[in-house]
Scaffold this active site. Sequence first.
Site, short mmCIF file in Angstrom:
data_model
loop_
_atom_site.label_atom_id
_atom_site.label_comp_id
_atom_site.label_asym_id
_atom_site.label_seq_id
_atom_site.Cartn_x
_atom_site.Cartn_y
_atom_site.Cartn_z
N ARG A 48 0.81 -1.22 0.00
CA ARG A 48 0.00 0.00 0.00
C ARG A 48 0.85 1.27 0.00
O ARG A 48 0.32 2.37 -0.15
CB ARG A 48 -0.97 -0.02 1.19
CG ARG A 48 -1.95 1.13 1.20
CD ARG A 48 -3.06 0.96 2.21
NE ARG A 48 -2.62 0.43 3.48
CZ ARG A 48 -1.95 1.12 4.40
NH1 ARG A 48 -1.65 2.39 4.21
NH2 ARG A 48 -1.59 0.55 5.54
N TYR A 102 -15.33 11.44 -18.95
CA TYR A 102 -15.69 10.03 -18.75
C TYR A 102 -16.76 9.91 -17.66
O TYR A 102 -16.67 10.59 -16.63
CB TYR A 102 -14.42 9.26 -18.34
CG TYR A 102 -14.66 7.84 -17.97
CD1 TYR A 102 -14.96 6.89 -18.93
CD2 TYR A 102 -14.61 7.44 -16.63
CE1 TYR A 102 -15.21 5.57 -18.58
CE2 TYR A 102 -14.85 6.12 -16.28
CZ TYR A 102 -15.15 5.20 -17.25
OH TYR A 102 -15.39 3.90 -16.90
N ASP A 174 -6.80 13.19 -18.66
CA ASP A 174 -7.08 11.77 -18.82
C ASP A 174 -6.59 11.40 -20.22
O ASP A 174 -7.20 11.80 -21.22
CB ASP A 174 -8.59 11.52 -18.66
CG ASP A 174 -8.93 10.04 -18.70
OD1 ASP A 174 -8.22 9.29 -19.39
OD2 ASP A 174 -9.93 9.66 -18.06
N LYS A 199 -7.35 -0.08 -20.19
CA LYS A 199 -7.56 0.09 -21.63
C LYS A 199 -6.27 -0.23 -22.39
O LYS A 199 -5.85 -1.35 -22.39
CB LYS A 199 -8.09 1.51 -21.89
CG LYS A 199 -9.22 1.93 -20.93
CD LYS A 199 -10.47 1.08 -21.06
CE LYS A 199 -11.45 1.25 -19.90
NZ LYS A 199 -11.83 2.60 -19.57
#
Length: 385
Positions: A48, A102, A174, A199
């Site tokens: 983490r 988006y 983005d 993607k």
Amino acid sequence: MSKKKLGLNTICAHVGEIKDEQFKGAVSPIYLSSSYEFLDVDVKRYPRYFNTPNQEFLSKKIAALEHTDSAMIFGSGMAAISHLFLAFLKAGDHIVVQNTLYGGTSNFIREEFPKLNIEFTFTNGYDVKDFEAAIQPNTKLIHIETPSNPLLTITDIKAVAELAKSKQIVSSIDNTFASSVNQTPADFGIDIIMHSATKYFGGHSDICAGALAASSEHIERIWNVSKNLGGSLSDLTVWMLERSMKTLGLRVKTQTKGAKKMAKWLENHDAIKKVYYPGLKSHPQYALAKSQMKGFGAMLSFELKDAIDSVQFQKALKLIKPSMSLAGVESTMLNPAQTSHALLTQEQRDTLGISDGLIRFSVGIEEIKDLKADINQAIKVITNL
Ligand SMILES: *Cc1c(COP(=O)(O)O)cnc(C)c1O
């Protein structure tokens, strides 16, 4: 900031490899340890903390691709974007974004920001003046997305970056749709570059991940928030992502070339009303796209003539898959009106220019003649019904 020493495919194949010192294997080992020595070490490692060996090294590949100093990998694209927003915005701050954002990002802003007293303005953002008009004294971040989903509208990256800098506002983008292969926004002055690695970075429709690339200073600021939010990616998936990214350049260049051919072919097709692709001379922002993109990307949209039902058309396809996501090596299509933009009202969709017959096409690596044949046979099937 620019790190353009190696060529694209060399970066993809080699940057961020972990040397297998013990066995001299050809590829990076996977380090699954969630517990590391704390005595006499420079770095305290923990999953983490985004600094396990696989996370740390793959970040180098992403930074090299985006021409930035540093990068971080996240559990999803939304984890990347939410960590970015929460690192640069606090109660009383304001962000400027675009209407064409988006859907997930738009929902995050609309649903979560009011709870946190973070203010926001949605603008069309077709022109840099739209952003300028939306800026307030408390604006801390301008976030853009270009090309947009699903109509492939182009935003002037350099103009937005310069506007933000002139007002001491941080800028982010983005970059998922273009991918680092076709667009490197740091070259135009954008501060932070975000990817849904689900993607093109992943590219095989089997990984969910996200990434941010920026200066070390900005990444440190993001890291300070991220270690609290905890959206890190499992090292098994990090390793899979590294493997996928070795072919990023090969895949995306092939897909981009294919998309351009398909866009030109569809534009002249009897059954098609309109094609949206920034690489077509008929695209109103072709010149702008050309000035800031190395290739025009592998996403396009088109409208079938009214007599042809877009859902029946997609059902009749045999090779191209009607599928929700994008950017895989396999070609996929979807109706934004019934998927990504289904929660909007008809009126909102009309305002955005998203008709019921609009189809978004994510072009894969298949041979162009096979894609054309599939589209033709599907049109034939439904026009003969
Ligand atoms: C998919 C996508 C996202 C969100 O990424 P996830 O990996 O699904 O969380 C953000 N922006 C764009 C442009 C996307 O296509």
